[in-house]
Design a protein around this motif. Structure first.
Motif, PDB file in Angstrom:
ATOM      1  N   ILE A 147      53.529  14.827 120.007  1.00  0.00           N
ATOM      2  CA  ILE A 147      54.838  15.223 119.467  1.00  0.00           C
ATOM      3  C   ILE A 147      55.432  16.251 120.417  1.00  0.00           C
ATOM      4  O   ILE A 147      54.712  17.109 120.934  1.00  0.00           O
ATOM      5  CB  ILE A 147      54.775  15.786 118.017  1.00  0.00           C
ATOM      6  N   ILE A 173      57.908  19.237 120.694  1.00  0.00           N
ATOM      7  CA  ILE A 173      58.534  20.159 119.732  1.00  0.00           C
ATOM      8  C   ILE A 173      58.764  21.532 120.346  1.00  0.00           C
ATOM      9  O   ILE A 173      58.089  21.907 121.297  1.00  0.00           O
ATOM     10  CB  ILE A 173      57.606  20.342 118.498  1.00  0.00           C
ATOM     11  N   LYS A 223      55.849  25.346 115.980  1.00  0.00           N
ATOM     12  CA  LYS A 223      54.542  24.663 115.988  1.00  0.00           C
ATOM     13  C   LYS A 223      53.863  24.677 114.624  1.00  0.00           C
ATOM     14  O   LYS A 223      53.353  23.662 114.159  1.00  0.00           O
ATOM     15  CB  LYS A 223      53.609  25.330 117.003  1.00  0.00           C
ATOM     16  N   TYR A 259      55.406  22.243 112.144  1.00  0.00           N
ATOM     17  CA  TYR A 259      55.065  20.845 112.446  1.00  0.00           C
ATOM     18  C   TYR A 259      53.626  20.541 112.052  1.00  0.00           C
ATOM     19  O   TYR A 259      53.315  19.466 111.568  1.00  0.00           O
ATOM     20  CB  TYR A 259      55.291  20.549 113.938  1.00  0.00           C
ATOM     21  N   PHE A 291      50.188  18.296 120.469  1.00  0.00           N
ATOM     22  CA  PHE A 291      51.436  19.056 120.410  1.00  0.00           C
ATOM     23  C   PHE A 291      51.869  19.401 121.835  1.00  0.00           C
ATOM     24  O   PHE A 291      51.104  20.005 122.582  1.00  0.00           O
ATOM     25  CB  PHE A 291      51.237  20.356 119.628  1.00  0.00           C
ATOM     26  N   THR A 329      54.834  21.369 123.785  1.00  0.00           N
ATOM     27  CA  THR A 329      56.036  22.208 123.683  1.00  0.00           C
ATOM     28  C   THR A 329      56.753  22.192 125.026  1.00  0.00           C
ATOM     29  O   THR A 329      56.258  21.574 125.989  1.00  0.00           O
ATOM     30  CB  THR A 329      55.674  23.666 123.338  1.00  0.00           C
ATOM     31  N   GLU A 349      62.360  15.115 111.084  1.00  0.00           N
ATOM     32  CA  GLU A 349      62.602  16.499 111.490  1.00  0.00           C
ATOM     33  C   GLU A 349      63.146  17.361 110.347  1.00  0.00           C
ATOM     34  O   GLU A 349      62.762  18.523 110.199  1.00  0.00           O
ATOM     35  CB  GLU A 349      63.602  16.560 112.663  1.00  0.00           C
TER      36      GLU A 349
END
Ligand code: AMP
Length: 431
Positions: free
Chosen positions: A222, A224, A229, A232, A345, A347, A372
């Motif tokens: 994902i 994001i 964080k 999510y 994850f 970022t 979202e």
């Protein structure tokens, strides 16, 4: 020390041979040359047919050759080296027969359990001492001069963790005339270096020569913003509720913080990291294994080799900085033919690391589908839980300070020890 026993180094550089065994055909343990009593032990463990790495490695090991085993996590590596060792022990019973070096105590316990299970009918004993070099140097009467087998499991990790000096010391005091098995899911150049130092004409047994992840693993990412964080994470845990999760964080502190955060939100989460005492670490692991907790938050201390059959989802909450750790982490799920998911994850700061991972595994990962708006609806509750978690972390730190670094006896206790006690840093490397 008797002459001739000193020095573990092979005189000539090791030439690596490939085994001649065809790995495809299904074979029994007996076909591989395993003796009846050990075949029965396999049967009792429910091991009906040998795994690929066992098919490759066992006959070669029984011929008395050294081995470099390259196999996926969960491939049955332990059986591949334990069975030949036990068989040799049956032929020539003696004390201190084999030494297995592992990077973590958890892994040592797990391996000792398999040795004991396979060797129960022949009365095998195992022990898992820490600080072997310390024992060698300071424990009267303790030596490894009669050792017949040396195994390094997760061999590349042993080297990466700056154990080289210790390994060299051990190699110097064990007999040259021994068998050596190196096993790892990932192989570094350093392992090749070690191979020259410690192996004699090894045979390479590889069930996957490329870095691979198992087929039944669905891998997602994902993308994001870093500041959301936690929200999510909570969203995904809700979406996939009913599963058991391993969540990997990059530091002990973030592991503990995230565990506290999730508990504040009602999840049964438990931490495992290198600043906890050994008892706490095993306690956490056992609670998770016994399914008393559904979420295990861990640093890379738990990424290697641990066999926890029921992990459904691995979450890389903090992306691994070493791409190979990705393989080990996601290898905690989809074990022994089960299916599993991993979600990484990514970022704004992690794009390059993520690309390196995709390059290593040789595929592009799909994005995990998310709503979202639903994530954004969680942010307020998550922010409150974050505040509580920060407070709890502070309180735990203060408690530690007042106890002068003693172990806390609550399971949420962590070692913020390095930060207290006058800022004195511990030398031991914590994950
Ligand atoms: P390992 O790769 O050594 O960590 O082993 C992973 C898991 O596979 C352990 O739970 C072993 O008990 C199991 N296992 C090992 N060999 C076999 C086999 N031949 N058949 C079925 N399960 C096995």
């Amino acid at each position: 020390m008797a002459a001739g026993e000193e020095g573990g180094q092979a005189a000539e550089p090791a030439a690596v041979e490939e085994p001649e065994v065809a790995v495809e055909e299904p074979r029994s343990f007996k076909d591989l040359g395993v003796t009846d009593v050990l075949c029965e032990a396999c049967d009792q463990l429910g091991w009906k047919t040998p795994t690929k790495i066992q098919v490759e490695a066992i006959p070669v090991a029984l011929q008395g050759r050294d081995i470099i085993g390259l196999a996926e996590t969960g491939s049955g590596k332990t059986g591949a080296f334990a069975l030949p060792i036990l068989q040799a022990l049956l032929d020539t019973p003696q004390r201190l027969f084999a030494l297995v070096l592992t990077p973590t105590r958890e892994l040592a316990f797990q391996i000792s359990e398999q040795f004991e299970a396979l060797g129960s009918s022949i009365g095998v004993h195992t022990t898992t001492p820490g600080r072997l070099v310390d024992h060698l140097e300071n424990t009267k009467g303790f030596n490894l001069r009669a050792l017949k087998f040396l195994v390094m499991d997760e061999a590349d990790r042993i080297l990466n963790m700056d154990f080289e000096t210790e390994v060299d010391k051990i190699l110097k005091v064990i007999p040259r005339d021994r068998k050596t098995f190196l096993f790892s899911a990932t192989m570094t150049k350093k392992v090749q270096k070690l191979q020259r130092a410690a192996l004699k004409n090894p045979v390479k047994c590889a069930v996957s020569s490329k870095y691979q992840t198992v087929e039944k693993l669905q891998q997602y990412y994902i993308f994001i913003p870093s500041k959301f964080k936690d929200s999510y994470l909570v969203y995904i845990l809700n979406e996939l509720a009913g599963n058991s999760f391993m969540i990997f964080c990059s530091t002990c502190n973030n592991t503990q913080r995230t565990a506290l955060l999730l508990r504040n939100l009602g999840f049964t989460a438990i931490p495992l990291h290198g600043q906890m005492s050994q008892n706490k670490r095993l306690g956490s692991l056992n609670k998770f294994k016994a399914k008393a907790r559904s979420i295990l938050l861990a640093t890379d201390v738990a990424s290697r080799g641990l066999d926890i059959p029921h992990v459904d989802v691995v979450i890389n909450f903090d992306i691994p900085t070493h791409s190979k750790d990705y393989i080990h982490r996601v290898g905690r799920t989809a074990r022994a033919g089960r299916s599993g998911k991993s979600i990484t994850f990514v970022t704004q700061y992690d794009v390059e690391l993520f690309q390196r991972i995709e390059h290593l595994i040789g595929k592009k990962l799909p994005a995990f589908p998310m709503q979202e708006e639903e994530v954004m609806m969680l942010t307020e509750r998550v922010a409150e839980a974050q505040r509580f978690a920060r407070m709890e972390l502070r309180e735990q730190g203060e408690k530690k300070r007042s106890r002068n670094g003693d172990d806390d006896d609550t399971e949420e206790a962590i070692g913020v020890r390095n930060k207290v006690a006058g800022g004195k840093k511990k030398k031991r490397k914590a994950f």
